[in-house]
Motif scaffolding. Structure first.
Motif, PDB file in Angstrom:
ATOM      1  N   PRO A  86       0.827  -1.192   0.195  1.00 42.31           N
ATOM      2  CA  PRO A  86       0.020   0.036   0.004  1.00 42.31           C
ATOM      3  C   PRO A  86       0.853   1.144   0.036  1.00 42.31           C
ATOM      4  CG  PRO A  86      -0.054  -0.857   2.325  1.00 42.31           C
ATOM      5  CD  PRO A  86       0.766  -1.968   1.254  1.00 42.31           C
ATOM      6  N   GLN A 113       0.601   5.626   0.563  1.00 47.87           N
ATOM      7  CA  GLN A 113       0.106   6.985   1.029  1.00 47.87           C
ATOM      8  C   GLN A 113       0.984   8.347   0.688  1.00 47.87           C
ATOM      9  OE1 GLN A 113      -1.646   6.855   4.961  1.00 47.87           O
ATOM     10  NE2 GLN A 113       0.360   5.703   5.667  1.00 47.87           N
ATOM     11  N   THR A 166      -4.599   1.115  -1.911  1.00 44.90           N
ATOM     12  CA  THR A 166      -4.336  -0.213  -1.471  1.00 44.90           C
ATOM     13  C   THR A 166      -3.488  -0.833  -2.589  1.00 44.90           C
ATOM     14  OG1 THR A 166      -6.518   0.074  -0.268  1.00 44.90           O
ATOM     15  CG2 THR A 166      -5.742  -2.480  -0.682  1.00 44.90           C
ATOM     16  N   ASP A 167      -2.864  -1.810  -2.321  1.00 44.50           N
ATOM     17  CA  ASP A 167      -2.073  -2.607  -3.318  1.00 44.50           C
ATOM     18  C   ASP A 167      -2.907  -3.111  -4.196  1.00 44.50           C
ATOM     19  OD1 ASP A 167       0.767  -4.328  -3.614  1.00 44.50           O
ATOM     20  OD2 ASP A 167      -0.865  -5.799  -4.027  1.00 44.50           O
ATOM     21  N   PRO A 175      -4.897  -7.445  -3.286  1.00 42.02           N
ATOM     22  CA  PRO A 175      -5.086  -7.260  -1.928  1.00 42.02           C
ATOM     23  C   PRO A 175      -5.903  -8.283  -1.346  1.00 42.02           C
ATOM     24  CG  PRO A 175      -6.743  -5.938  -2.975  1.00 42.02           C
ATOM     25  CD  PRO A 175      -5.888  -6.476  -3.977  1.00 42.02           C
ATOM     26  N   ASP A 188      -8.160  -7.151   1.959  1.00 41.80           N
ATOM     27  CA  ASP A 188      -7.718  -6.282   2.436  1.00 41.80           C
ATOM     28  C   ASP A 188      -7.316  -4.901   2.226  1.00 41.80           C
ATOM     29  OD1 ASP A 188      -6.441  -5.039   4.813  1.00 41.80           O
ATOM     30  OD2 ASP A 188      -4.323  -5.983   4.297  1.00 41.80           O
ATOM     31  N   TYR A 189      -8.747  -4.093   2.226  1.00 40.59           N
ATOM     32  CA  TYR A 189      -8.828  -2.764   1.401  1.00 40.59           C
ATOM     33  C   TYR A 189      -8.335  -1.834   2.545  1.00 40.59           C
ATOM     34  CZ  TYR A 189     -11.981  -5.363  -1.528  1.00 40.59           C
ATOM     35  OH  TYR A 189     -12.376  -6.182  -2.230  1.00 40.59           O
ATOM     36  N   ARG A 190      -7.579  -0.849   2.191  1.00 45.92           N
ATOM     37  CA  ARG A 190      -6.837   0.156   3.335  1.00 45.92           C
ATOM     38  C   ARG A 190      -7.736   1.404   2.821  1.00 45.92           C
ATOM     39  NH1 ARG A 190      -1.976  -1.798   5.102  1.00 45.92           N
ATOM     40  NH2 ARG A 190      -2.039  -4.107   5.188  1.00 45.92           N
ATOM     41  N   ASN A 207     -10.674   2.654   0.877  1.00 43.03           N
ATOM     42  CA  ASN A 207     -10.614   2.393  -0.577  1.00 43.03           C
ATOM     43  C   ASN A 207     -11.863   1.773  -0.999  1.00 43.03           C
ATOM     44  OD1 ASN A 207      -7.366   2.336  -1.519  1.00 43.03           O
ATOM     45  ND2 ASN A 207      -8.351   4.019  -0.935  1.00 43.03           N
ATOM     46  N   THR A 245     -10.830   6.407  -4.163  1.00 38.09           N
ATOM     47  CA  THR A 245     -10.683   6.885  -2.862  1.00 38.09           C
ATOM     48  C   THR A 245     -11.808   7.493  -2.056  1.00 38.09           C
ATOM     49  OG1 THR A 245      -9.781   8.989  -3.217  1.00 38.09           O
ATOM     50  CG2 THR A 245      -8.295   7.115  -3.082  1.00 38.09           C
TER      51      THR A 245
END
Length: 367
Positions: free
Chosen positions: A256, A258, A278-279, A282, A285-287, A290, A316
């Motif tokens: 990921p 930022q 996010t990568d 993923p 596993d969303y960061r 997102n 985003t």
């Protein structure tokens, strides 16, 4: 070299770093660094080359450092001028009668350039243009024991060719069977043009971010053409319209990522905006809040064929802007952490957005 502070000049990516001083109006510092590098890193012992001399790269850099000239601007024949390590240098071209002569009497005891004449005419600029390189000519340097004012004025600095610097700078989408036309992860993998189209992201396609009012446009680019920004401070015009929020379409590779973008308003004020992506592989596993907008399976490989990895492109969550102002542009993050950030589009909304950037709406691809 790992953990070494400063420029590691035996590594090719650092070769141009001493010449950055020219753009700072301090060509004297360039000369100091070059002399130090020549003295400390190069000698006639078995370890006299400080690294892997790939195709003669270190050797050729050493030659440039010694003769007081350097092609520091990629894609041009402009040459930066610094103090040489010899009183006289003659460069004869292999394919013509072109000759460049450089005279620097007394450079051994007076290592700083005090004045320069180009073909007999005084020049305060610390560089010579491509025309000089193509045609050849004579450089006469008057040397001094201390730094002076030569090359320090605002008009003396080498040129900066800014055209195109804000354009997309990475090709992350390739046609099936032609993965060698791009690389999204700076390695072997890219997104499939055909699979993206099947998932709704054909060139020029509209991608709404739920019911937030944000509508992204997938880049309308041809095969093998840059389609995303790896951010380093590029400025993206946004038309001067009023908006309540801003969102980014993209992903990260190698983890990921930022950073902080800057919104420019038409009245000259600015606002910092966090951007997190996010990568692209993923799982779930969303960061950073997102929302996945485009999902494909199978990345194109540089050597042909594809793998079976599932990839995702994200929108985003809208970040609140001043609704009373007009948005001129956004400057993408100048630096990012961890992974490599890729931005495919930036979009605005005029629907209500909470002050904390979370508008309370459900962010789903189907609204």
């Amino acid at each position: 070299m790992y953990g070494t502070k400063g420029a590691y000049l035996s590594n090719q990516p650092s070769f141009t770093m001493p010449f950055v001083y020219h753009w700072l109006g301090r060509p004297d510092r360039t000369g100091e660094v070059l002399r130090r590098a020549a003295d400390e890193m190069y000698d006639t012992t078995p370890s006299g080359l400080p690294g892997n001399d790939d195709l003669g790269s270190l050797s050729s850099w050493y030659v440039w450092a010694n003769i007081g000239l350097f092609p520091a601007i990629p894609g041009t024949a402009d040459l930066l001028v610094s103090s040489p390590l010899f009183e006289r240098v003659v460069v004869d071209s292999a394919d013509s009668r072109r000759r460049i002569t450089l005279d620097a009497p007394g450079v051994g005891r007076a290592p700083y350039v005090a004045a320069l004449k180009v073909d007999g005419r005084a020049a305060s600029q610390s560089w010579v243009p491509a025309e000089f390189t193509r045609e050849g000519g004579r450089l006469d340097l008057r040397m001094a024991s201390r730094p002076g004012s030569w090359g320090t004025g605002a008009r003396d600095l080498p040129p900066s060719y800014a055209d195109g610097t804000d354009a997309r700078n990475n090709t992350g989408v390739t046609p099936d069977g032609h993965g060698n036309l791009g690389s999204l992860d700076l390695s072997d993998n890219s997104l499939s043009r055909e699979r993206l189209a099947e998932a709704g992201a054909a060139p020029g396609a509209k991608l709404p971010l739920g019911d937030t009012g944000v509508v992204f446009t997938w880049p309308d680019t041809g095969p093998g053409r840059p389609d995303n920004w790896i951010p380093h401070g590029q400025r993206v015009p946004l038309g001067g319209r009023k908006a309540t929020g801003i969102s980014f379409l993209g992903l990260a590779t190698n983890g990921p990522s930022q950073g902080t973008a800057v919104v420019e308003y038409t009245d000259g004020s600015t606002q910092s905006v966090p951007v997190g992506l996010t990568d692209w592989t993923p799982g779930t596993d969303y960061r950073f809040g997102n929302e996945p907008l485009v999902v494909t399976t199978g990345r194109n490989r540089a050597a042909g064929g594809s793998d079976t990895a599932q990839t995702k492109v994200f929108g985003t969550r809208p970040v609140a802007l001043d609704p009373a102002k007009r948005v001129a542009a956004v400057v993408l993050p100048r630096d990012t952490d961890r992974g490599v950030m890729h931005v495919f589009d930036v979009a605005l909304t005029d629907r209500p957005v909470a002050a904390d950037g979370q508008d309370g709406r459900r962010l789903t691809a189907d609204g």
